[in-house]
Design a protein around this motif. Sequence first.
Motif, PDB file in Angstrom:
ATOM      1  N   MET A   3      -7.404  -1.622   0.392  1.00  0.00           N
ATOM      2  CA  MET A   3      -6.764  -0.446  -0.197  1.00  0.00           C
ATOM      3  C   MET A   3      -6.722   0.744   0.773  1.00  0.00           C
ATOM      4  N   GLY A  34      -1.115  -2.011  -1.245  1.00  0.00           N
ATOM      5  CA  GLY A  34      -1.466  -1.420  -2.526  1.00  0.00           C
ATOM      6  C   GLY A  34      -2.269  -2.393  -3.366  1.00  0.00           C
ATOM      7  N   ASP A  35      -2.427  -2.054  -4.638  1.00  0.00           N
ATOM      8  CA  ASP A  35      -3.277  -2.858  -5.520  1.00  0.00           C
ATOM      9  C   ASP A  35      -2.779  -4.302  -5.632  1.00  0.00           C
ATOM     10  N   SER A  36      -1.483  -4.491  -5.872  1.00  0.00           N
ATOM     11  CA  SER A  36      -0.949  -5.847  -6.063  1.00  0.00           C
ATOM     12  C   SER A  36      -1.108  -6.690  -4.810  1.00  0.00           C
ATOM     13  N   THR A  37      -0.803  -6.099  -3.649  1.00  0.00           N
ATOM     14  CA  THR A  37      -0.930  -6.842  -2.394  1.00  0.00           C
ATOM     15  C   THR A  37      -2.389  -7.179  -2.112  1.00  0.00           C
ATOM     16  N   ALA A  90       3.186  -4.594   5.197  1.00  0.00           N
ATOM     17  CA  ALA A  90       1.745  -4.584   5.450  1.00  0.00           C
ATOM     18  C   ALA A  90       1.367  -5.379   6.695  1.00  0.00           C
TER      19      ALA A  90
END
Length: 698
Positions: free
Chosen positions: A435, A441-444, A471
């Motif tokens: 994070m 983000g959260d989902s990744t 990312a």
Amino acid sequence: MDDEPRLYRPRPRELPTNDERTLLASLNPDQARAVTFGDAPLLVIAGAGTGKTRTLVHRVAFLIERGVAPERILLLTFTRRAAAEMLSRAERLVGPAGARVHGGTFHSVGHRLLRQFGGAAGLPADFTIMDQGDAQDLMQLARGAQGHAKSAKRFPKKETLHYLYSRHVNTELPLDELLHREVPHFLEYEEQITALFADYTLRKQERNLVDYDDLLLFWATMLEASPDLAARIAGLYDHLLVDEYQDTNLLQARILRGMCSTHRRLTVVGDDAQSIYSFRGAHFRNILDFPKQFPGTTLVTLAQNYRSTAAILTLSNTLISRAEERFTKDLWTARDGGEKPWLVTAKDEAQQTRFVVDRVLQMHEGGVPLREMVVLFRAGYMSADLEIELTNRKIPFEKWGGLKFLEAAHVKDVLAFLRVSDNPRDEVSWYRILMLMPGIGDSTARALMASMQERAWDPDAFTHLIAPPRAREAHRSLATLLRQLRGVGAVPAGEEGGARVASDIAAIRALYDAILKEKYDRPEARLADLDQLRTISASYPSRTTFLAALALDPPSSTQDLAGGSESESDALVLSTVHSAKGKEWKAVFLIWAVDGWFPSSRAVEDPDELEEERRLMYVALTRAKDELAIVYPMQVYGTRRGADYSIDQLSRFLDRGVRATMQRIVVEEPGEPPAPTPAPAGQPAIDLRAIMRGRFTK
């Protein structure tokens, strides 16, 4: 001038030549009786300021002088510093043998035993210890997995869930009873909370994580579930000594019973009148019921106080004499002099603050250092007005109980990199790191962790994952760093042990410092923290040892982490009573001695909680050596700028008998107009009643 260097020969170290007579010379009769006691269970009720540490240290020294092997003695304390201080003092008494005594906190000893024996109980030795924040984060992952994170209905937050889980483990209360007592509005979720706790437990197992409670629970379970393991673990020690026994919980009492199952050589020292940590799971009955749990116990009471004046002890004894249940003792002192403690009546909070500040300055001008004075309060928020006034008056102060060093986000971030390198299954640290990275983000983050879990958390799994396009740069730089931390490639010559840990932190900062500077507008102080963290890490033999030390005894500052002494700067201390326990000051001010504030309004309906509040006030009073002032405001405004206020009552603990041991002080308001001169007898200048009647009559 002779340029030849001279050789300095250190003088030979004189080892102590104690016999029993010299060892006991500095003790009073009660202390000596406890020190020289035999091998049966011993309960030492040590009142505040009666020299319990001296007694415990001398008992360790006496056992060694009597012929007990030092490594067969286990000294259990509640802070790392307390253990280090006691063992150092024992070494000064008996020489190098004192350094071979085993000592530490319950959690640190449990950690050592789990590393040593956990493999025989199905616990891999390379486990990672989670601190409270990490445990809450793992609870949040379990909460999210069950769909509660996005639920429309209110469900307990991660902090509440972790609190309930820890209370359940430490108090052994059934979950339904705990919910009913603590958070009855969540009773409808009992089934879901039970399932969530099961998931949390499974996640710890799959990721080889243990929390603070596990350190004690696993220790107790090894002693109770396996006779072979119990014999091996308990057989390590012939004598157990425990400090602050009133602060133990039921788990710790179980551990002591297991450790003494083959012998009865247990000494515990404590004070039932200072049992104030039930919110942490401490069990008041542990010390009261000790003679029942260990039949044949001998009780020794230490009542001679070396700290406070007789007047302060008279007040303290009178207040605690109202306790519903206790070991009877009255503290006494050979000290002469000292005036009665003050009971100070203030008009409102502002006048309470002015009194404290003016009195502190008056005493300081009289030669009392600021650090020899303390202002105590029931809860941290109660000092807000005082802090503002001290700042305005430029009076230096320090407040105890603020944000601890390891709770700072930037420190936790850097440690997370070390933790995943030490334990690739540490899901909490993975989530924290991911994070942080730009483009993730959260989902990744959750998707990447799920992919690593599918690959059984293989240390190389992250390197081979395919990250989303946005990312990929972050993934590439993080993968390179993690390979470096795992030691892939050549290790620089001489970089073993602590030097390697310091090198790891330097490598992490090559990536992390840019993130920190982007995250914070004023990063200088945080960067300085990380500099200090790296310096300190060099003194630890390995990454595992370093991480375990930080988790087991979280420091309040980098200075505390380095083992330095408390600051010598002259500053007034502001502290909650809980944080002040075990300390002493020349002058003590206790503020907000008002019903609903002290005792807390949450405690007044529960007799057990109310009794703990009484003990808490007793702890506050017994911190004072020479001067004590208890202050209460009569008016409390609902808001700082509002006009609404209530007339508050003096704390119920300060009843008429208690007040008889004090002197009443009323604060004079500076600048008040002089009392008016009585009007001369005769016809009044005006008639107020007639004027009011005239408003409604013609």
